[in-house]
Design a protein around this motif. Structure first.
Motif, PDB file in Angstrom:
ATOM      1  N   GLN A  50      -0.546 -12.119   0.126  1.00 39.33           N
ATOM      2  CA  GLN A  50      -1.733 -12.190   0.981  1.00 39.33           C
ATOM      3  C   GLN A  50      -3.020 -11.824   0.245  1.00 39.33           C
ATOM      4  O   GLN A  50      -4.097 -11.920   0.811  1.00 39.33           O
ATOM      5  CB  GLN A  50      -1.577 -11.251   2.177  1.00 39.33           C
ATOM      6  N   GLY A  51      -2.895 -11.387  -0.987  1.00 39.46           N
ATOM      7  CA  GLY A  51      -4.073 -10.985  -1.736  1.00 39.46           C
ATOM      8  C   GLY A  51      -4.416  -9.523  -1.572  1.00 39.46           C
ATOM      9  O   GLY A  51      -5.476  -9.078  -2.035  1.00 39.46           O
ATOM     10  N   LEU A  52      -3.525  -8.755  -0.916  1.00 36.76           N
ATOM     11  CA  LEU A  52      -3.736  -7.312  -0.826  1.00 36.76           C
ATOM     12  C   LEU A  52      -3.270  -6.659  -2.127  1.00 36.76           C
ATOM     13  O   LEU A  52      -2.352  -7.147  -2.785  1.00 36.76           O
ATOM     14  CB  LEU A  52      -2.983  -6.742   0.370  1.00 36.76           C
ATOM     15  N   HIS A  53      -3.902  -5.550  -2.474  1.00 37.63           N
ATOM     16  CA  HIS A  53      -3.682  -4.964  -3.797  1.00 37.63           C
ATOM     17  C   HIS A  53      -2.638  -3.859  -3.826  1.00 37.63           C
ATOM     18  O   HIS A  53      -2.246  -3.414  -4.908  1.00 37.63           O
ATOM     19  CB  HIS A  53      -5.000  -4.407  -4.351  1.00 37.63           C
ATOM     20  N   GLY A  54      -2.223  -3.357  -2.673  1.00 36.63           N
ATOM     21  CA  GLY A  54      -1.277  -2.252  -2.673  1.00 36.63           C
ATOM     22  C   GLY A  54      -0.770  -1.978  -1.279  1.00 36.63           C
ATOM     23  O   GLY A  54      -1.011  -2.752  -0.337  1.00 36.63           O
ATOM     24  N   VAL A  55      -0.059  -0.864  -1.143  1.00 34.62           N
ATOM     25  CA  VAL A  55       0.547  -0.518   0.138  1.00 34.62           C
ATOM     26  C   VAL A  55       0.311   0.959   0.415  1.00 34.62           C
ATOM     27  O   VAL A  55       0.378   1.801  -0.482  1.00 34.62           O
ATOM     28  CB  VAL A  55       2.060  -0.847   0.135  1.00 34.62           C
ATOM     29  N   GLU A  56       0.012   1.254   1.672  1.00 32.94           N
ATOM     30  CA  GLU A  56      -0.142   2.632   2.130  1.00 32.94           C
ATOM     31  C   GLU A  56       1.102   3.053   2.895  1.00 32.94           C
ATOM     32  O   GLU A  56       1.619   2.288   3.722  1.00 32.94           O
ATOM     33  CB  GLU A  56      -1.360   2.758   3.045  1.00 32.94           C
ATOM     34  N   ILE A  57       1.574   4.268   2.626  1.00 32.53           N
ATOM     35  CA  ILE A  57       2.672   4.844   3.395  1.00 32.53           C
ATOM     36  C   ILE A  57       2.285   6.259   3.797  1.00 32.53           C
ATOM     37  O   ILE A  57       1.363   6.856   3.229  1.00 32.53           O
ATOM     38  CB  ILE A  57       3.995   4.858   2.608  1.00 32.53           C
ATOM     39  N   ALA A  58       2.997   6.809   4.771  1.00 25.49           N
ATOM     40  CA  ALA A  58       2.777   8.195   5.170  1.00 25.49           C
ATOM     41  C   ALA A  58       3.617   9.115   4.306  1.00 25.49           C
ATOM     42  O   ALA A  58       4.556   8.695   3.619  1.00 25.49           O
ATOM     43  CB  ALA A  58       3.126   8.376   6.645  1.00 25.49           C
ATOM     44  N   SER A  59       3.308  10.403   4.339  1.00 24.43           N
ATOM     45  CA  SER A  59       3.970  11.391   3.498  1.00 24.43           C
ATOM     46  C   SER A  59       5.387  11.703   3.947  1.00 24.43           C
ATOM     47  O   SER A  59       6.163  12.297   3.185  1.00 24.43           O
ATOM     48  CB  SER A  59       3.149  12.684   3.475  1.00 24.43           C
ATOM     49  N   ASN A  60       5.719  11.325   5.163  1.00 18.61           N
ATOM     50  CA  ASN A  60       7.090  11.499   5.629  1.00 18.61           C
ATOM     51  C   ASN A  60       7.419  10.348   6.569  1.00 18.61           C
ATOM     52  O   ASN A  60       6.526   9.716   7.142  1.00 18.61           O
ATOM     53  CB  ASN A  60       7.285  12.850   6.323  1.00 18.61           C
ATOM     54  N   VAL A  61       8.682  10.072   6.713  1.00 20.46           N
ATOM     55  CA  VAL A  61       9.143   9.009   7.600  1.00 20.46           C
ATOM     56  C   VAL A  61      10.055   9.651   8.632  1.00 20.46           C
ATOM     57  O   VAL A  61      11.202   9.996   8.336  1.00 20.46           O
ATOM     58  CB  VAL A  61       9.882   7.900   6.821  1.00 20.46           C
TER      59      VAL A  61
END
Length: 333
Positions: free
Chosen positions: A131-142
């Motif tokens: 999609q042209g996005l440069h990275g991914v964000e995640i939370a510190s815990n799942v």
């Protein structure tokens, strides 16, 4: 050049036929802002969250050249059923790509994935990149499980393979050891520390040596915990040579501090003394500028504390831009 490596977006709207679990954005009479309604969250979102023209104007007003825009953390709802979490992630990612297409030289977009289903999250990384996005964000815990748990190793291995940077945003997990009023302060600091420590202690940092990962708010209390971990590993103070007879948890390395110096950290720590400690312990080549904009107001101008610390030019240039471009995998200007 100044890159704000920690800023957030929210979609302006959601489809009228979206599942009930999706957020809603309701208009506010006589205002360009909208109200985000998502579970217990009620948040007034200014138009700069979702209007590219307003974002770029805000950059110009505060001296920002490039902004890394990631989904607002309340969108990282890992408690949703996996299929609904994937549907929400895809919608937010599509909006992020559209927002950043207004000016890809000023707006660098990150997507999100349903980490409650590690296999689906891993599979979605390629789509984010396409999609042209440069990275991914995640939370510190799942759902209370630290990101360094072995169940998430394939996710990080795939991000490493795709050369996709990861941004870890501290996400408070409810605890009965502190009052609810401490969620945004002390608990955020604890969460950042646990996330970064889990990447080392759980083995992911060792198994993914080329992973480019950044932690919000300098990973909270993590930098102050490192010297103790270093002592347990090597039995020596001040990073002096290993003293085998005092080493409690020695292995053949790298040491905890060496692992920590593979990570990146935004320097949104609110005090020049804390920034100096980070530079001294972790190295100026590990630090980024961050603001949490527009969830929090930027300093005026952006990075004001950092710019007023009389740092050598090469150190300042690295923190304001060079390190962020290296983390993102973008060429220097």
């Amino acid at each position: 050049m100044l890159v704000d490596a920690h800023a957030h977006l929210l979609p302006r709207d959601y489809p009228s036929d979206a599942p009930e679990c999706f957020p809603r954005m309701e208009p506010i009479d006589g205002d360009t802002a909208r109200t985000l309604l998502f579970g217990a969250v009620r948040f007034r979102a200014r138009d700069v969250f979702f209007d590219a023209e307003r974002r770029i104007a805000a950059q110009d007003a505060s001296g920002v050249d490039v902004e890394v825009v990631t989904p607002m953390p309340p969108l990282l709802r890992y408690d949703l059923p996996a299929a609904e979490g994937l549907s929400l992630a895809r919608y937010v990612n599509e909006f992020a790509a559209t927002l950043c297409s207004a000016d890809r030289t000023r707006l660098v977009g990150f997507g999100m994935v349903p980490m409650q289903d590690p296999d689906a999250a891993t599979a979605e990384l390629a789509a984010i990149q396409e999609q042209g996005l440069h990275g991914v964000e995640i939370a510190s815990n799942v759902l209370g499980v630290s990101i360094g748990d072995e169940r998430f190793l394939p996710f990080f291995a795939e991000a490493e393979r795709l050369d996709l940077p990861v941004f870890v945003h501290a996400m408070p997990a409810m605890t009965d050891r502190l009052p609810a009023s401490a969620m945004g302060t002390y608990v955020v600091g604890l969460e950042g520390a646990l996330a970064a420590a889990s990447m080392i202690a759980g083995g992911t940092a060792g198994k993914c040596p080329d992973l480019r990962i950044s932690f919000s708010h300098a990973a909270g209390g993590f930098p102050l915990m490192l010297p103790r971990a270093q002592y347990f590993w090597g039995g020596a103070w001040n990073e002096e040579p290993v003293v085998p007879e005092r080493a409690i948890a020695y292995d053949d390395g790298p040491s905890p501090i060496e692992y920590a110096r593979r990570f990146y950290y935004d320097s949104l720590v609110f005090d020049r003394r804390a920034i100096r400690y980070l530079i001294d312990l972790l190295g100026h080549d590990r630090l980024l500028v961050g603001s949490d904009f527009p969830a929090m107001p930027r300093e005026d101008p952006a990075g004001r504390t950092l710019l007023g610390m009389d740092l050598p030019a090469e150190v300042l240039d690295a923190i304001t831009a060079g390190n962020a471009l290296r983390w993102l995998g973008l060429p220097p200007p």
